[in-house]
Design a protein around this motif. Structure first.
Motif, PDB file in Angstrom:
ATOM      1  N   ILE A 174      -5.977  15.918   2.515  1.00 41.66           N
ATOM      2  CA  ILE A 174      -6.423  14.682   3.164  1.00 41.66           C
ATOM      3  C   ILE A 174      -5.345  13.620   2.942  1.00 41.66           C
ATOM      4  CG2 ILE A 174      -8.188  12.843   3.088  1.00 41.66           C
ATOM      5  CD1 ILE A 174     -10.076  15.116   1.901  1.00 41.66           C
ATOM      6  N   ARG A 175      -5.128  12.773   3.984  1.00 39.45           N
ATOM      7  CA  ARG A 175      -4.113  11.733   3.846  1.00 39.45           C
ATOM      8  C   ARG A 175      -4.694  10.485   3.172  1.00 39.45           C
ATOM      9  NH1 ARG A 175       0.393  11.443   6.969  1.00 39.45           N
ATOM     10  NH2 ARG A 175      -0.030   9.243   7.430  1.00 39.45           N
ATOM     11  N   VAL A 176      -3.821   9.756   2.474  1.00 36.31           N
ATOM     12  CA  VAL A 176      -4.261   8.548   1.774  1.00 36.31           C
ATOM     13  C   VAL A 176      -3.454   7.345   2.258  1.00 36.31           C
ATOM     14  CG1 VAL A 176      -4.443   7.388  -0.463  1.00 36.31           C
ATOM     15  CG2 VAL A 176      -4.942   9.843  -0.290  1.00 36.31           C
ATOM     16  N   ALA A 177      -4.160   6.271   2.638  1.00 38.36           N
ATOM     17  CA  ALA A 177      -3.510   5.037   3.058  1.00 38.36           C
ATOM     18  C   ALA A 177      -3.898   3.896   2.132  1.00 38.36           C
ATOM     19  CB  ALA A 177      -3.915   4.688   4.490  1.00 38.36           C
ATOM     20  N   ILE A 178      -2.943   3.021   1.830  1.00 42.26           N
ATOM     21  CA  ILE A 178      -3.274   1.792   1.109  1.00 42.26           C
ATOM     22  C   ILE A 178      -3.505   0.710   2.157  1.00 42.26           C
ATOM     23  CG2 ILE A 178      -2.518   0.056  -0.553  1.00 42.26           C
ATOM     24  CD1 ILE A 178      -3.027   2.724  -1.877  1.00 42.26           C
ATOM     25  N   LEU A 191       4.225   1.864  -7.091  1.00 42.64           N
ATOM     26  CA  LEU A 191       4.179   2.534  -5.783  1.00 42.64           C
ATOM     27  C   LEU A 191       4.750   3.948  -5.760  1.00 42.64           C
ATOM     28  CD1 LEU A 191       4.874   0.125  -2.793  1.00 42.64           C
ATOM     29  CD2 LEU A 191       2.815   1.433  -3.307  1.00 42.64           C
ATOM     30  N   PRO A 192       5.957   4.169  -6.360  1.00 45.97           N
ATOM     31  CA  PRO A 192       6.516   5.525  -6.287  1.00 45.97           C
ATOM     32  C   PRO A 192       5.651   6.564  -6.985  1.00 45.97           C
ATOM     33  CG  PRO A 192       8.191   3.949  -6.964  1.00 45.97           C
ATOM     34  CD  PRO A 192       6.879   3.230  -7.015  1.00 45.97           C
ATOM     35  N   GLU A 193       4.807   6.112  -7.933  1.00 49.54           N
ATOM     36  CA  GLU A 193       3.967   7.058  -8.675  1.00 49.54           C
ATOM     37  C   GLU A 193       2.673   7.377  -7.939  1.00 49.54           C
ATOM     38  OE1 GLU A 193       5.747   7.883 -11.095  1.00 49.54           O
ATOM     39  OE2 GLU A 193       7.057   6.112 -11.067  1.00 49.54           O
ATOM     40  N   LEU A 194       2.289   6.500  -6.998  1.00 48.42           N
ATOM     41  CA  LEU A 194       0.994   6.691  -6.346  1.00 48.42           C
ATOM     42  C   LEU A 194       1.042   7.810  -5.324  1.00 48.42           C
ATOM     43  CD1 LEU A 194      -0.442   3.108  -5.643  1.00 48.42           C
ATOM     44  CD2 LEU A 194      -1.278   4.817  -7.281  1.00 48.42           C
ATOM     45  N   PRO A 195       0.067   8.728  -5.382  1.00 52.47           N
ATOM     46  CA  PRO A 195       0.030   9.815  -4.392  1.00 52.47           C
ATOM     47  C   PRO A 195      -0.561   9.313  -3.076  1.00 52.47           C
ATOM     48  CG  PRO A 195      -1.668  10.121  -6.081  1.00 52.47           C
ATOM     49  CD  PRO A 195      -0.998   8.824  -6.372  1.00 52.47           C
ATOM     50  N   ILE A 196       0.298   8.717  -2.239  1.00 54.81           N
ATOM     51  CA  ILE A 196      -0.161   8.153  -0.971  1.00 54.81           C
ATOM     52  C   ILE A 196       0.755   8.566   0.185  1.00 54.81           C
ATOM     53  CG2 ILE A 196      -1.262   6.157  -2.054  1.00 54.81           C
ATOM     54  CD1 ILE A 196       1.170   4.496  -1.313  1.00 54.81           C
ATOM     55  N   ASP A 197       0.257   8.351   1.417  1.00 56.29           N
ATOM     56  CA  ASP A 197       0.993   8.747   2.610  1.00 56.29           C
ATOM     57  C   ASP A 197       1.334   7.577   3.518  1.00 56.29           C
ATOM     58  OD1 ASP A 197       0.636  11.847   2.509  1.00 56.29           O
ATOM     59  OD2 ASP A 197      -1.359  11.019   2.107  1.00 56.29           O
ATOM     60  N   GLU A 198       0.578   6.493   3.368  1.00 52.64           N
ATOM     61  CA  GLU A 198       0.626   5.447   4.382  1.00 52.64           C
ATOM     62  C   GLU A 198       0.409   4.074   3.772  1.00 52.64           C
ATOM     63  OE1 GLU A 198      -1.657   6.743   7.897  1.00 52.64           O
ATOM     64  OE2 GLU A 198      -2.562   4.753   7.922  1.00 52.64           O
ATOM     65  N   ALA A 228      11.880   4.234   2.139  1.00 53.38           N
ATOM     66  CA  ALA A 228      12.458   4.833   0.932  1.00 53.38           C
ATOM     67  C   ALA A 228      11.486   5.814   0.289  1.00 53.38           C
ATOM     68  CB  ALA A 228      12.835   3.734  -0.061  1.00 53.38           C
ATOM     69  N   LEU A 229      10.190   5.531   0.407  1.00 55.00           N
ATOM     70  CA  LEU A 229       9.188   6.393  -0.227  1.00 55.00           C
ATOM     71  C   LEU A 229       8.634   7.417   0.755  1.00 55.00           C
ATOM     72  CD1 LEU A 229       7.284   3.664  -2.286  1.00 55.00           C
ATOM     73  CD2 LEU A 229       8.945   5.326  -3.148  1.00 55.00           C
ATOM     74  N   ASN A 230       9.186   7.416   1.979  1.00 53.75           N
ATOM     75  CA  ASN A 230       8.756   8.378   2.986  1.00 53.75           C
ATOM     76  C   ASN A 230       7.277   8.215   3.368  1.00 53.75           C
ATOM     77  OD1 ASN A 230       9.350  10.369   4.787  1.00 53.75           O
ATOM     78  ND2 ASN A 230       9.041  12.060   3.340  1.00 53.75           N
ATOM     79  N   LEU A 231       6.861   6.953   3.505  1.00 53.31           N
ATOM     80  CA  LEU A 231       5.479   6.663   3.864  1.00 53.31           C
ATOM     81  C   LEU A 231       5.404   6.173   5.311  1.00 53.31           C
ATOM     82  CD1 LEU A 231       4.499   4.549   0.701  1.00 53.31           C
ATOM     83  CD2 LEU A 231       4.115   7.005   1.065  1.00 53.31           C
ATOM     84  N   THR A 232       4.299   6.455   5.971  1.00 47.67           N
ATOM     85  CA  THR A 232       4.036   5.903   7.299  1.00 47.67           C
ATOM     86  C   THR A 232       3.656   4.430   7.137  1.00 47.67           C
ATOM     87  OG1 THR A 232       3.221   8.051   8.051  1.00 47.67           O
ATOM     88  CG2 THR A 232       2.539   6.132   9.327  1.00 47.67           C
ATOM     89  N   VAL A 233       4.192   3.569   8.012  1.00 45.32           N
ATOM     90  CA  VAL A 233       3.837   2.148   7.948  1.00 45.32           C
ATOM     91  C   VAL A 233       2.996   1.762   9.155  1.00 45.32           C
ATOM     92  CG1 VAL A 233       4.702  -0.136   7.364  1.00 45.32           C
ATOM     93  CG2 VAL A 233       6.256   1.816   7.361  1.00 45.32           C
ATOM     94  N   VAL A 234       1.850   1.147   8.895  1.00 46.11           N
ATOM     95  CA  VAL A 234       0.966   0.677   9.953  1.00 46.11           C
ATOM     96  C   VAL A 234       0.890  -0.837   9.873  1.00 46.11           C
ATOM     97  CG1 VAL A 234      -1.355   0.867  10.944  1.00 46.11           C
ATOM     98  CG2 VAL A 234      -0.410   2.775   9.614  1.00 46.11           C
ATOM     99  N   ALA A 235       0.910  -1.512  11.020  1.00 45.32           N
ATOM    100  CA  ALA A 235       0.681  -2.961  11.041  1.00 45.32           C
ATOM    101  C   ALA A 235      -0.675  -3.215  11.670  1.00 45.32           C
ATOM    102  CB  ALA A 235       1.784  -3.670  11.824  1.00 45.32           C
ATOM    103  N   GLU A 236      -1.520  -3.957  10.985  1.00 41.41           N
ATOM    104  CA  GLU A 236      -2.851  -4.260  11.534  1.00 41.41           C
ATOM    105  C   GLU A 236      -2.881  -5.707  12.025  1.00 41.41           C
ATOM    106  OE1 GLU A 236      -5.278  -5.527   7.513  1.00 41.41           O
ATOM    107  OE2 GLU A 236      -5.471  -3.458   8.182  1.00 41.41           O
ATOM    108  N   GLY A 237      -3.822  -6.021  12.901  1.00 39.56           N
ATOM    109  CA  GLY A 237      -3.965  -7.391  13.393  1.00 39.56           C
ATOM    110  C   GLY A 237      -2.923  -7.793  14.421  1.00 39.56           C
ATOM    111  N   VAL A 238      -2.467  -6.832  15.234  1.00 36.00           N
ATOM    112  CA  VAL A 238      -1.472  -7.131  16.277  1.00 36.00           C
ATOM    113  C   VAL A 238      -2.205  -7.742  17.470  1.00 36.00           C
ATOM    114  CG1 VAL A 238       0.312  -6.176  17.780  1.00 36.00           C
ATOM    115  CG2 VAL A 238      -0.084  -5.184  15.505  1.00 36.00           C
TER     116      VAL A 238
END
Ligand code: C2E
Ligand code: MG
Ligand code: MG
Ligand code: MG
Length: 282
Positions: A174-178, A191-198, A228-238
């Motif tokens: 399962i993917r994890v987003a902050i 951040l680099p230690e957190l197991p996240i995707d997004e 740098a951390l190979n995470l997907t970036v999402v912008a909300e509120g566009v």
């Protein structure tokens, strides 16, 4: 912490309510009854590819269809729910609903990932991951088509415990987003230690990027960190085209906001169609 479900409908607090915290106990009891009566509903807000604007996923957002007060947004009832065990029952319901919907999309051959918001108390339960996995199996949904969104605050309350739980979620595929990234107190060193995707950049930054240089710079920095951390970036509120264009140029992967789509019924999510603001409706 009392994380027990009470089948009698009695609300249990997960923490002592101090004098400063005034909860609407009557509304909370009514909410629990509303969940059981089928008065909640989930709306879906698409996440668009920043490059070509196609739909790449959808976030599940809960509403309460109140018999007298009409459709209530989560801001009206979630804060109280989150200070009680009602949030557990609510989240179980939202997860079942969203995973079912994503299962429907999957069987239709659309393979559209769904994102679900999880609160800290839900995540703290040992049953959280087994429950989610059982729902995925029930609906025949691959784990990779589910993203769970967790706020920085939820992670930060107990970073060690949260990290272990996030690792468990990710190990299941399962993917994890902050969520609301930038509004909490995440130490960048963590951040680099957190197991996240997004990372989902909070809309308070997005909405100010044109009138405030510092906010624009923060967005650029978050994008650089995500890269740098190979995470997907999402912008909300566009909310407008100049913002969408600027975010795409800055390197954001996915866009979410009223300019692209408002949250709406699952039927309005057309995954493979390029949506224009003309299709926007509540
Ligand atoms: P969020 O997870 O950050 O969700 C995005 C919120 O921003 C949604 O508000 C969405 O309707 C709103 N939004 C989207 N695009 C725009 C835009 O362009 N401009 C503006 N001004 N707002 C936009 P909503 O649906 O009222 O949800 C509020 C928050 O409630 C969510 O914020 C999330 O933290 C929480 N929430 C919603 N559903 C659930 C749920 O099922 N479980 C939990 N634990 N929390 C939920
Ligand atoms: Mg969210
Ligand atoms: Mg968000
Ligand atoms: Mg937000």
């Amino acid at each position: 912490h009392s994380a027990k479900k009470d089948r009698t409908g009695v609300v249990r607090w997960t923490e002592d309510l101090g004098l400063g915290q005034r909860a609407d106990l009557r509304q909370l009891t009514e909410l629990r009854a509303g969940i059981r009566a089928g008065h909640l509903l989930v709306q879906y807000q698409p996440l668009h590819d920043a490059a070509d604007r196609t739909v790449r996923g959808a976030e599940a957002l809960v509403r309460w269809q109140h018999p007298q007060r009409g459709m209530l947004p989560p801001g009206v009832f979630l804060p109280d729910a989150e200070r009680s065990d009602v949030i557990l029952e609510l989240t179980d319901w939202v997860l079942a609903e969203a995973i079912h919907q994503a299962g429907v999309w999957h069987r239709e051959g659309r393979g559209l990932p769904v994102s679900v918001n999880l609160s800290a108390a839900y995540l703290a339960q040992d049953r959280a991951v087994p429950t989610i996995l059982a729902l995925l199996r029930l609906e025949g949904l691959p784990a990779s088509l589910l993203t769970v969104e967790i706020t920085e605050t939820a992670v930060l309350t107990r970073p060690d415990r949260a990290a272990a739980r996030l690792a468990e979620i990710r190990a299941a595929g399962i993917r994890v987003a902050i969520d609301d990234f930038g509004t909490g107190y995440t130490s960048l060193g963590l951040l680099p230690e957190l197991p996240i995707d997004e990372l989902k950049i909070d809309r308070s930054f997005v909405m100010r990027m044109h009138d405030s240089k510092p906010h624009a710079v923060i967005i650029d920095s978050v994008i650089a960190i995500a890269r740098a951390l190979n995470l997907t970036v999402v912008a909300e509120g566009v909310e407008d085209e100049p913002t969408a264009t600027a975010l795409a140029e800055a390197g954001v992967d996915l866009l979410q906001g009223y300019h692209l789509n408002r949250p709406g019924p699952a039927e309005l999510v057309h995954p493979n169609t390029r949506l224009s603001p003309v299709h926007t409706r509540q």
